[in-house]
Design a protein around this motif. Structure first.
Motif, PDB file in Angstrom:
ATOM      1  N   VAL A 165      -8.242   0.049 -13.670  1.00  0.00           N
ATOM      2  CA  VAL A 165      -9.044  -0.793 -13.305  1.00  0.00           C
ATOM      3  C   VAL A 165     -10.172  -0.467 -12.077  1.00  0.00           C
ATOM      4  O   VAL A 165     -11.155  -1.120 -12.070  1.00  0.00           O
ATOM      5  CB  VAL A 165      -8.150  -2.179 -12.753  1.00  0.00           C
ATOM      6  CG1 VAL A 165      -8.887  -3.431 -12.311  1.00  0.00           C
ATOM      7  CG2 VAL A 165      -7.199  -2.579 -14.026  1.00  0.00           C
ATOM      8  N   LEU A 166      -9.281   0.014 -11.165  1.00  0.00           N
ATOM      9  CA  LEU A 166     -10.319   0.539 -10.081  1.00  0.00           C
ATOM     10  C   LEU A 166     -11.422   1.474 -10.662  1.00  0.00           C
ATOM     11  O   LEU A 166     -12.672   1.341  -9.950  1.00  0.00           O
ATOM     12  CB  LEU A 166      -9.598   1.547  -8.886  1.00  0.00           C
ATOM     13  CG  LEU A 166      -8.424   0.752  -8.139  1.00  0.00           C
ATOM     14  CD1 LEU A 166      -7.616   1.748  -7.577  1.00  0.00           C
ATOM     15  CD2 LEU A 166      -9.380  -0.058  -7.011  1.00  0.00           C
ATOM     16  N   GLN A 167     -10.970   2.465 -11.597  1.00  0.00           N
ATOM     17  CA  GLN A 167     -12.134   3.331 -11.990  1.00  0.00           C
ATOM     18  C   GLN A 167     -13.282   2.337 -12.828  1.00  0.00           C
ATOM     19  O   GLN A 167     -14.327   2.542 -12.804  1.00  0.00           O
ATOM     20  CB  GLN A 167     -11.546   4.430 -12.737  1.00  0.00           C
ATOM     21  CG  GLN A 167     -10.961   5.348 -12.156  1.00  0.00           C
ATOM     22  CD  GLN A 167     -10.363   6.419 -13.317  1.00  0.00           C
ATOM     23  OE1 GLN A 167      -9.901   5.986 -14.144  1.00  0.00           O
ATOM     24  NE2 GLN A 167     -10.042   7.599 -12.796  1.00  0.00           N
ATOM     25  N   ALA A 168     -12.883   1.341 -13.486  1.00  0.00           N
ATOM     26  CA  ALA A 168     -13.868   0.629 -14.211  1.00  0.00           C
ATOM     27  C   ALA A 168     -14.713  -0.259 -13.171  1.00  0.00           C
ATOM     28  O   ALA A 168     -15.805  -0.560 -13.595  1.00  0.00           O
ATOM     29  CB  ALA A 168     -13.039  -0.812 -14.926  1.00  0.00           C
ATOM     30  N   ALA A 169     -14.539  -0.238 -12.033  1.00  0.00           N
ATOM     31  CA  ALA A 169     -15.444  -0.867 -11.050  1.00  0.00           C
ATOM     32  C   ALA A 169     -16.089   0.311 -10.101  1.00  0.00           C
ATOM     33  O   ALA A 169     -16.365  -0.034  -8.897  1.00  0.00           O
ATOM     34  CB  ALA A 169     -14.377  -1.841 -10.017  1.00  0.00           C
ATOM     35  N   ASN A 170     -15.809   1.419 -10.652  1.00  0.00           N
ATOM     36  CA  ASN A 170     -16.445   2.547  -9.907  1.00  0.00           C
ATOM     37  C   ASN A 170     -15.649   2.936  -8.575  1.00  0.00           C
ATOM     38  O   ASN A 170     -16.441   3.092  -7.347  1.00  0.00           O
ATOM     39  CB  ASN A 170     -17.957   2.538  -9.777  1.00  0.00           C
ATOM     40  CG  ASN A 170     -18.680   2.724 -11.012  1.00  0.00           C
ATOM     41  OD1 ASN A 170     -18.304   3.303 -11.902  1.00  0.00           O
ATOM     42  ND2 ASN A 170     -19.632   1.804 -11.175  1.00  0.00           N
ATOM     43  N   MET A 171     -14.471   2.770  -8.467  1.00  0.00           N
ATOM     44  CA  MET A 171     -13.528   2.927  -7.095  1.00  0.00           C
ATOM     45  C   MET A 171     -12.593   3.848  -7.580  1.00  0.00           C
ATOM     46  O   MET A 171     -12.220   4.157  -8.565  1.00  0.00           O
ATOM     47  CB  MET A 171     -13.232   1.311  -6.561  1.00  0.00           C
ATOM     48  CG  MET A 171     -14.291   0.724  -6.195  1.00  0.00           C
ATOM     49  SD  MET A 171     -13.561  -0.777  -5.423  1.00  0.00           S
ATOM     50  CE  MET A 171     -15.136  -1.903  -5.346  1.00  0.00           C
ATOM     51  N   ASN A 172     -11.821   3.911  -6.447  1.00  0.00           N
ATOM     52  CA  ASN A 172     -10.298   4.742  -6.968  1.00  0.00           C
ATOM     53  C   ASN A 172      -9.551   4.372  -5.558  1.00  0.00           C
ATOM     54  O   ASN A 172      -9.763   3.543  -4.630  1.00  0.00           O
ATOM     55  CB  ASN A 172     -10.635   6.502  -6.642  1.00  0.00           C
ATOM     56  CG  ASN A 172     -11.283   6.790  -5.278  1.00  0.00           C
ATOM     57  OD1 ASN A 172     -10.849   6.674  -4.215  1.00  0.00           O
ATOM     58  ND2 ASN A 172     -12.444   7.538  -5.463  1.00  0.00           N
ATOM     59  N   PHE A 173      -8.171   5.039  -5.487  1.00  0.00           N
ATOM     60  CA  PHE A 173      -7.311   4.644  -4.580  1.00  0.00           C
ATOM     61  C   PHE A 173      -7.729   4.486  -3.110  1.00  0.00           C
ATOM     62  O   PHE A 173      -7.312   4.018  -2.214  1.00  0.00           O
ATOM     63  CB  PHE A 173      -6.197   5.173  -4.718  1.00  0.00           C
ATOM     64  CG  PHE A 173      -5.240   4.775  -5.835  1.00  0.00           C
ATOM     65  CD1 PHE A 173      -4.795   3.562  -5.922  1.00  0.00           C
ATOM     66  CD2 PHE A 173      -4.968   5.842  -6.979  1.00  0.00           C
ATOM     67  CE1 PHE A 173      -4.072   3.147  -7.241  1.00  0.00           C
ATOM     68  CE2 PHE A 173      -4.144   5.115  -8.132  1.00  0.00           C
ATOM     69  CZ  PHE A 173      -4.001   4.023  -8.207  1.00  0.00           C
ATOM     70  N   SER A 174      -8.550   5.582  -2.905  1.00  0.00           N
ATOM     71  CA  SER A 174      -9.296   5.662  -1.674  1.00  0.00           C
ATOM     72  C   SER A 174     -10.076   4.315  -1.027  1.00  0.00           C
ATOM     73  O   SER A 174     -10.154   4.247   0.111  1.00  0.00           O
ATOM     74  CB  SER A 174     -10.229   6.881  -1.393  1.00  0.00           C
ATOM     75  OG  SER A 174     -11.301   6.759  -1.806  1.00  0.00           O
ATOM     76  N   ASN A 175     -10.423   3.573  -1.772  1.00  0.00           N
ATOM     77  CA  ASN A 175     -11.097   2.412  -1.752  1.00  0.00           C
ATOM     78  C   ASN A 175     -10.148   1.209  -1.215  1.00  0.00           C
ATOM     79  O   ASN A 175     -10.621   0.073  -0.856  1.00  0.00           O
ATOM     80  CB  ASN A 175     -11.966   1.633  -2.586  1.00  0.00           C
ATOM     81  CG  ASN A 175     -13.227   2.921  -3.028  1.00  0.00           C
ATOM     82  OD1 ASN A 175     -13.120   3.577  -3.972  1.00  0.00           O
ATOM     83  ND2 ASN A 175     -14.294   2.914  -2.240  1.00  0.00           N
ATOM     84  N   VAL A 176      -8.766   1.426  -1.658  1.00  0.00           N
ATOM     85  CA  VAL A 176      -7.975   0.259  -1.452  1.00  0.00           C
ATOM     86  C   VAL A 176      -7.524  -0.143   0.070  1.00  0.00           C
ATOM     87  O   VAL A 176      -7.330   1.051   0.783  1.00  0.00           O
ATOM     88  CB  VAL A 176      -6.600   0.539  -2.315  1.00  0.00           C
ATOM     89  CG1 VAL A 176      -5.407  -0.460  -2.047  1.00  0.00           C
ATOM     90  CG2 VAL A 176      -6.843   0.612  -3.877  1.00  0.00           C
ATOM     91  N   ILE A 177      -7.793  -1.253   0.494  1.00  0.00           N
ATOM     92  CA  ILE A 177      -7.561  -1.668   1.966  1.00  0.00           C
ATOM     93  C   ILE A 177      -6.305  -2.489   1.981  1.00  0.00           C
ATOM     94  O   ILE A 177      -5.687  -2.523   3.024  1.00  0.00           O
ATOM     95  CB  ILE A 177      -8.599  -2.481   2.468  1.00  0.00           C
ATOM     96  CG1 ILE A 177      -8.954  -3.610   1.631  1.00  0.00           C
ATOM     97  CG2 ILE A 177      -9.922  -1.498   2.728  1.00  0.00           C
ATOM     98  CD1 ILE A 177      -9.911  -4.534   2.270  1.00  0.00           C
ATOM     99  N   LYS A 178      -5.720  -3.015   0.777  1.00  0.00           N
ATOM    100  CA  LYS A 178      -4.526  -3.960   0.914  1.00  0.00           C
ATOM    101  C   LYS A 178      -3.785  -3.886  -0.452  1.00  0.00           C
ATOM    102  O   LYS A 178      -4.569  -3.966  -1.184  1.00  0.00           O
ATOM    103  CB  LYS A 178      -5.084  -5.375   1.443  1.00  0.00           C
ATOM    104  CG  LYS A 178      -4.022  -6.312   1.283  1.00  0.00           C
ATOM    105  CD  LYS A 178      -3.251  -6.349   2.393  1.00  0.00           C
ATOM    106  CE  LYS A 178      -2.317  -7.671   2.797  1.00  0.00           C
ATOM    107  NZ  LYS A 178      -1.174  -7.869   1.858  1.00  0.00           N
ATOM    108  N   SER A 179      -2.375  -3.861  -0.460  1.00  0.00           N
ATOM    109  CA  SER A 179      -1.878  -3.927  -1.801  1.00  0.00           C
ATOM    110  C   SER A 179      -0.769  -4.791  -1.574  1.00  0.00           C
ATOM    111  O   SER A 179      -0.226  -5.042  -0.481  1.00  0.00           O
ATOM    112  CB  SER A 179      -1.381  -2.575  -2.116  1.00  0.00           C
ATOM    113  OG  SER A 179      -0.563  -1.984  -1.072  1.00  0.00           O
ATOM    114  N   THR A 180      -0.237  -5.400  -2.637  1.00  0.00           N
ATOM    115  CA  THR A 180       1.033  -6.313  -2.315  1.00  0.00           C
ATOM    116  C   THR A 180       1.960  -5.860  -3.604  1.00  0.00           C
ATOM    117  O   THR A 180       1.482  -5.354  -4.724  1.00  0.00           O
ATOM    118  CB  THR A 180       0.434  -7.866  -3.057  1.00  0.00           C
ATOM    119  OG1 THR A 180      -0.474  -8.281  -1.995  1.00  0.00           O
ATOM    120  CG2 THR A 180       1.965  -8.597  -2.891  1.00  0.00           C
ATOM    121  N   ILE A 181       3.123  -5.474  -3.315  1.00  0.00           N
ATOM    122  CA  ILE A 181       4.157  -5.125  -4.237  1.00  0.00           C
ATOM    123  C   ILE A 181       5.025  -6.283  -4.439  1.00  0.00           C
ATOM    124  O   ILE A 181       5.904  -6.501  -3.469  1.00  0.00           O
ATOM    125  CB  ILE A 181       4.792  -3.568  -3.950  1.00  0.00           C
ATOM    126  CG1 ILE A 181       3.823  -2.601  -3.569  1.00  0.00           C
ATOM    127  CG2 ILE A 181       5.817  -3.384  -4.837  1.00  0.00           C
ATOM    128  CD1 ILE A 181       4.268  -1.214  -2.870  1.00  0.00           C
TER     129      ILE A 181
END
Length: 127
Positions: A62-78
């Protein structure tokens, strides 16, 4: 405000009235991902490590589909069904990030998750 719906065949298709992700300006909000293999449309539930790896692969797509990767992630919820699985989940999750710049996060044990999975993760990412 510029709103764009993100969708990729490399992640599971939504099973309800939601999008895989929504990008508003330079911020991406993903829906929670569970361990559905998008190629076979089957659940990956053999063990919590394999399940978490599939979840992270789905988020990566999903990140790649938006031209992003995990380095762009600023917040996550598990969301997890059993806090006893935290260590194994954390190990797989952590392998996707640089510890020095890891995103903010919360991890919450819940009573039940969609399709009775053991883990669901969503992220917010910024270009």
């Amino acid at each position: 405000m510029q709103k764009k719906i993100i969708n990729t065949v490399d992640a599971p298709q939504p099973i309800g009235p939601y999008s895989q992700a929504v990008k508003i300006n330079n911020t991406l909000y993903t829906s929670g991902q569970i361990a559905i293999n998008p190629k076979t449309n089957t659940m990956v539930l053999e063990d919590i490590s394999k399940e978490t790896k599939q979840v992270m692969e789905n988020l990566k797509a999903v990140l790649q589909a938006a031209n992003m990767n995990f380095s762009n992630v600023i917040k996550s919820t598990i969301f997890i069904a059993n806090m006893d699985d935290f260590s194994a989940i954390n190990s797989i999750y952590g392998s996707c990030f640089d510890e020095a710049t890891a995103p903010a996060r919360e991890t919450v044990q819940v009573a039940r998750l969609p399709k009775d999975v053991n883990v669901e993760i969503s992220v917010i990412a910024v270009e």
